[in-house]
Design a protein around this motif. Structure first.
Motif, PDB file in Angstrom:
ATOM      1  N   SER A   1       0.822  -1.202   0.000  1.00 42.29           N
ATOM      2  CA  SER A   1       0.000   0.000   0.000  1.00 42.29           C
ATOM      3  C   SER A   1       0.861   1.259   0.000  1.00 42.29           C
ATOM      4  O   SER A   1       1.878   1.325   0.700  1.00 42.29           O
ATOM      5  CB  SER A   1      -0.885  -0.014   1.249  1.00 42.29           C
TER       6      SER A   1
ATOM      7  N   ASN B   1      -6.178  -0.818  -4.098  1.00 38.48           N
ATOM      8  CA  ASN B   1      -6.929  -1.214  -2.910  1.00 38.48           C
ATOM      9  C   ASN B   1      -8.274  -0.511  -2.866  1.00 38.48           C
ATOM     10  O   ASN B   1      -9.162  -0.915  -2.146  1.00 38.48           O
ATOM     11  CB  ASN B   1      -6.123  -0.905  -1.641  1.00 38.48           C
TER      12      ASN B   1
ATOM     13  N   ARG C   1     -11.208   4.668   0.058  1.00 38.29           N
ATOM     14  CA  ARG C   1     -11.473   4.368   1.464  1.00 38.29           C
ATOM     15  C   ARG C   1     -12.721   5.130   1.913  1.00 38.29           C
ATOM     16  O   ARG C   1     -12.791   6.358   1.783  1.00 38.29           O
ATOM     17  CB  ARG C   1     -10.260   4.719   2.329  1.00 38.29           C
TER      18      ARG C   1
ATOM     19  N   TRP D   1      -5.071  -3.252  12.199  1.00 40.21           N
ATOM     20  CA  TRP D   1      -6.394  -3.787  11.919  1.00 40.21           C
ATOM     21  C   TRP D   1      -6.730  -4.910  12.901  1.00 40.21           C
ATOM     22  O   TRP D   1      -7.891  -5.077  13.298  1.00 40.21           O
ATOM     23  CB  TRP D   1      -6.474  -4.259  10.482  1.00 40.21           C
TER      24      TRP D   1
ATOM     25  N   GLN E   1     -14.297   3.479  11.534  1.00 39.89           N
ATOM     26  CA  GLN E   1     -13.077   3.139  10.815  1.00 39.89           C
ATOM     27  C   GLN E   1     -13.241   3.554   9.361  1.00 39.89           C
ATOM     28  O   GLN E   1     -14.346   3.836   8.888  1.00 39.89           O
ATOM     29  CB  GLN E   1     -12.791   1.644  10.939  1.00 39.89           C
ATOM     30  N   GLU E   2     -12.128   3.578   8.632  1.00 42.45           N
ATOM     31  CA  GLU E   2     -12.180   3.885   7.201  1.00 42.45           C
ATOM     32  C   GLU E   2     -11.391   2.823   6.453  1.00 42.45           C
ATOM     33  O   GLU E   2     -10.274   2.483   6.833  1.00 42.45           O
ATOM     34  CB  GLU E   2     -11.677   5.302   6.921  1.00 42.45           C
ATOM     35  N   ASN E   3     -11.995   2.284   5.394  1.00 43.10           N
ATOM     36  CA  ASN E   3     -11.389   1.217   4.602  1.00 43.10           C
ATOM     37  C   ASN E   3     -12.107   1.112   3.264  1.00 43.10           C
ATOM     38  O   ASN E   3     -13.244   1.584   3.125  1.00 43.10           O
ATOM     39  CB  ASN E   3     -11.499  -0.131   5.340  1.00 43.10           C
TER      40      ASN E   3
ATOM     41  N   VAL F   1     -12.734  -4.427   1.880  1.00 42.47           N
ATOM     42  CA  VAL F   1     -12.331  -4.786   3.236  1.00 42.47           C
ATOM     43  C   VAL F   1     -13.549  -4.799   4.162  1.00 42.47           C
ATOM     44  O   VAL F   1     -13.733  -5.726   4.965  1.00 42.47           O
ATOM     45  CB  VAL F   1     -11.253  -3.822   3.767  1.00 42.47           C
TER      46      VAL F   1
END
Length: 335
Positions: A94, A149, A152, A196, A211-213, A217
């Motif tokens: 990442s 990825n 987010r 995580w 949370q941020e993803n 995820v």
């Protein structure tokens, strides 16, 4: 006749003794670090790379994938340093996790810089992307290709988020990057850096609110099962992945193997990016079907967040490089 047979036998024996070590030297196995397993697109990118390399080298080159950041005992922010020192041969990594060692990678974490996938591509496939790759290579790792990825998004257990005011006071888990702390502090939240592995229990107990993803995820990790009832699609930053190789390992390879590894990475990255983007709609449907309340910002709501985080640019543009940020913004505008 007997003499000829002896000569033939000796010749065969010598050929075997010479071929054996040469073959052994040509067969190599390399470690590949990833943070997520192949249950996620990130891990699938690494698995695809390994598959293509094995296939195209006819088994002569083998990439052994180690997921869950296990080569750095779960501390993903140490991955770049471990690669540079030679403890890790290769990685699909990442930009966030490498940004402490490569400041230019913070470009992708600037809040609300990239509004859509075309904007991501405008950076990674253009001059700004080339400059980022040059910065990585300057620090001891050879970057080969891009993966993805995804954007987010923000989830929490308290309320729908439609404005900066809705974020104020929320305890949000963020990754180990100072820029993330600055972004959420600017919005009035209470950000907490944690791995995580630590975040999931903290979400369960309510020690943190959100949370941020990326959506992938959120979906695969079933974040909705740890109290995350509200999800906001705000696209505040994207997280490209990078296929990289330790510089000494790279230099030890003949040119044809370098080309094989690079092209396999490019092909695996393109495959994973397309796959990830194509699956987003179905992923969102699955999340909604599990009862998660999903909020999509309209242009006015999005602009309010852009304005609320402007101070982050003032602090971080000099650290990233004003020229690089300007080039990225110009590429986005011209997309």
């Amino acid at each position: 006749m007997r003499v000829n047979q002896v000569v033939a036998a000796l010749t065969a024996a010598m050929s075997f003794s010479l071929a054996g070590p040469a073959f052994a030297q040509d067969t190599r196995e390399f470690s590949v670090s990833t943070v997520l397993s192949d249950a996620f697109p990130w891990g699938q990118a690494a698995a695809r790379w390994a598959e293509l390399v094995n296939e195209r080298s006819e088994g002569r080159l083998t990439l052994k994938v180690y997921p869950n950041a296990q080569l750095v005992s779960g501390d993903q922010t140490k991955e770049f340093s471990a690669m540079r020192s030679g403890l890790i041969d290769m990685a699909v990594a990442s930009t966030i996790n490498w940004s402490p060692q490569v400041p230019e990678l913070n470009l992708f974490s600037l809040p609300f810089l990239m509004p859509d996938e075309a904007a991501i591509d405008a950076i990674t496939q253009g001059g700004a992307g080339e400059k980022v790759f040059a910065a990585i290579e300057k620090r001891g790792v050879v970057p080969l290709a891009w993966g993805e990825n995804g954007f987010r998004e923000l989830s929490n257990s308290k309320q729908p988020i439609r404005s900066p005011e809705d974020v104020k006071g929320l305890k949000i888990r963020v990754v180990g990057s100072p820029l993330f702390l600055d972004t959420f502090n600017t919005l009035g939240a209470n950000p907490t850096q944690m791995s995580w592995a630590d975040a999931q229990p903290a979400l369960t107990t309510g020690a943190i609110d959100g949370q941020e993803n990326p959506l992938s995820v959120f979906d695969v990790a079933r974040v909705d099962q740890v109290g995350q009832k509200y999800l906001t699609l705000w696209h505040y930053m994207a997280d490209p992945l990078i296929f990289g190789v330790n510089q000494k390992v790279w230099k030890s390879l003949p040119a044809e193997d370098q080309q094989l590894l690079r092209q396999a990475a490019i092909d695996a990255g393109a495959w994973e990016i397309e796959k990830s983007r194509n699956e987003l709609a179905d992923t969102l449907v699955a999340i909604k079907e599990r009862g998660v309340a999903v909020t999509e910002l309209n242009p006015e709501q999005h602009q309010a967040f852009v304005e609320a985080t402007a101070a982050v640019y003032e602090k971080w543009t000099p650290r990233i490089g004003a020229e690089l940020v300007a080039e990225a913004q110009a590429a986005i505008d011209a997309r």
